[in-house]
Design an enzyme around this catalytic site. Structure first.
Site, short mmCIF file in Angstrom:
data_model
loop_
_atom_site.label_atom_id
_atom_site.label_comp_id
_atom_site.label_asym_id
_atom_site.label_seq_id
_atom_site.Cartn_x
_atom_site.Cartn_y
_atom_site.Cartn_z
CB CYS A 112 36.94 43.60 51.50
SG CYS A 112 35.83 43.27 52.98
CG HIS A 237 38.44 40.33 49.63
ND1 HIS A 237 39.06 40.07 51.01
CD2 HIS A 237 37.18 40.38 49.84
CE1 HIS A 237 38.28 40.32 51.80
NE2 HIS A 237 37.09 40.63 51.23
CG ASN A 267 36.28 38.84 54.65
OD1 ASN A 267 37.25 39.55 54.46
ND2 ASN A 267 35.17 39.01 53.91
#
Ligand code: UT7
Length: 312
Positions: A112, A237, A267
């Site tokens: 990520c 994020h 996500n």
């Protein structure tokens, strides 16, 4: 001279999967997902669309947005943990599809935090005058490595791609400072298991993320010579609204100065920060000259942050 983003594009799959849809598939509830994660829905790519397809579409849009031609690009970096296959890289596949004949190409694996690693790597090549333009893509088809029997992870993720063309910008614009980091000892908390699925110790990742996001954000602000009061907008994020909120509170920013794209997309790992940036630009929340902080963390464990003054 600084390196900065001169064009952006994304590719978001059409299929929306809501929390109510997931309630029919597993023992979960809309209430649990919203309150524990902040996610309301996510996008899932169709069977015939792999990561390379999403990456190509996002890249094409970013190149058009930058107003350059593909053969001007010197390097293509694709951040992903879900390439179509280990090789050839997605970067090579889209190099051909885009007609970016003068570009070197490679994929980059930092989970990520991948998009942050990509932006910072691109910055080095541009500021050293090696390349005029670098294309950075963050893409994931996480649905193909999700264990749909595991409610601990299945409700969290989504598919998508974002792309940024990086190039030279004015002295007071672009990436002002950065921080990249890794702690391989935490690899056991978030990884792809032997069955090919995402496996995660949510609580451990949560603790790491809360600590690291706040720290990295404050570090890049200081390295750029600013105070947290100077920050105009935070793009964390999009992993969990509670983690994001803790970073926002450490910076002392009001709610409306942080992206919450997580609601609509879940996500999307490497694609999450770039996608959130585009979402907020399109919503008119980011303006020329704004001081932005982009900060991410992920499996590895990895993290990365940049302070950036928006504009060319
Ligand atoms: O990009 C980086 C990727 N990862 C992350 O950022 C993840 C970071 N961690 C998190 O976001 C959170 O830890 C989670 C959202 C994954 C979990 O939230 P939590 O508040 O840490 O929940 P928990 O793991 O402590 O679980 C609480 C309860 C458990 O039930 P019991 O044992 O207390 O009876 C779980 O079984 O919630 C249960 N649970 C669920 N219930 C309904 C776990 N997943 C679900 C679910 N629906 N989907």
């Amino acid at each position: 001279m600084n390196a900065g983003i001169i064009g952006l594009g994304r590719c978001i799959p059409n299929r929306v999967v809501t929390n109510a849809d997931l309630e029919k598939m597993m023992d979960t509830s809309d209430e649990w997902i919203r309150t524990r994660t902040g996610i309301e829905e996510r996008r899932i790519a169709s069977d015939e669309h792999n990561s390379s397809h999403l990456a190509f579409e996002a890249a094409k849009n970013a190149i058009a947005n930058a107003g350059i031609s593909a053969d001007q690009i010197g390097l293509i970096l694709v951040a992903t943990v879900t390439p179509d296959r280990p090789f050839p890289s997605i970067a090579c596949m889209i190099q051909d599809q885009l007609g970016a004949h003068n570009a070197a190409a490679m994929d980059l694996s930092a989970a990520c935090a991948g998009f942050m690693y990509g932006l910072v790597t691109a910055k080095q090549f541009i500021e050293s005058n090696t390349y005029d333009y670098v294309l950075v893509v963050g893409v994931e088809k996480l649905s193909k490595i999700t264990n749909w029997e595991d409610r601990n992870t299945a409700v969290l993720f989504g598919d998508g791609a974002c792309a940024a063309v990086m190039g030279k910008v004015s002295e007071n614009r672009g990436i002002l400072s950065f921080e990249l980091g890794a702690d391989g000892s935490g690899g056991k908390h978030l990884f792809q298991n032997d069955a090919g699925h995402i496996e995660m110790n949510g609580r451990e990742v949560f603790k790491f993320a809360v600590r690291q996001m706040g720290e990295s954000a404050l570090n890049v602000i200081e390295k750029a010579g600013y105070n947290k009061e100077d920050v105009d907008f935070l793009i964390p994020h999009q992993a969990n609204i509670r983690i994001m909120e803790s970073a926002r509170q450490r910076l002392g920013l009001p709610e409306e100065k942080m992206s919450t794209a997580i609601k609509k997309y879940g996500n999307t790992s490497s694609a999450s920060i770039g996608n959130a940036l585009i979402e907020e630009l399109e919503a008119g929340k980011i303006h020329d000259g704004d001081l932005l902080v982009l900060v991410g963390f992920g499996g590895g464990l990895t993290w990365g942050a940049v302070a950036m003054r928006w504009g060319k």
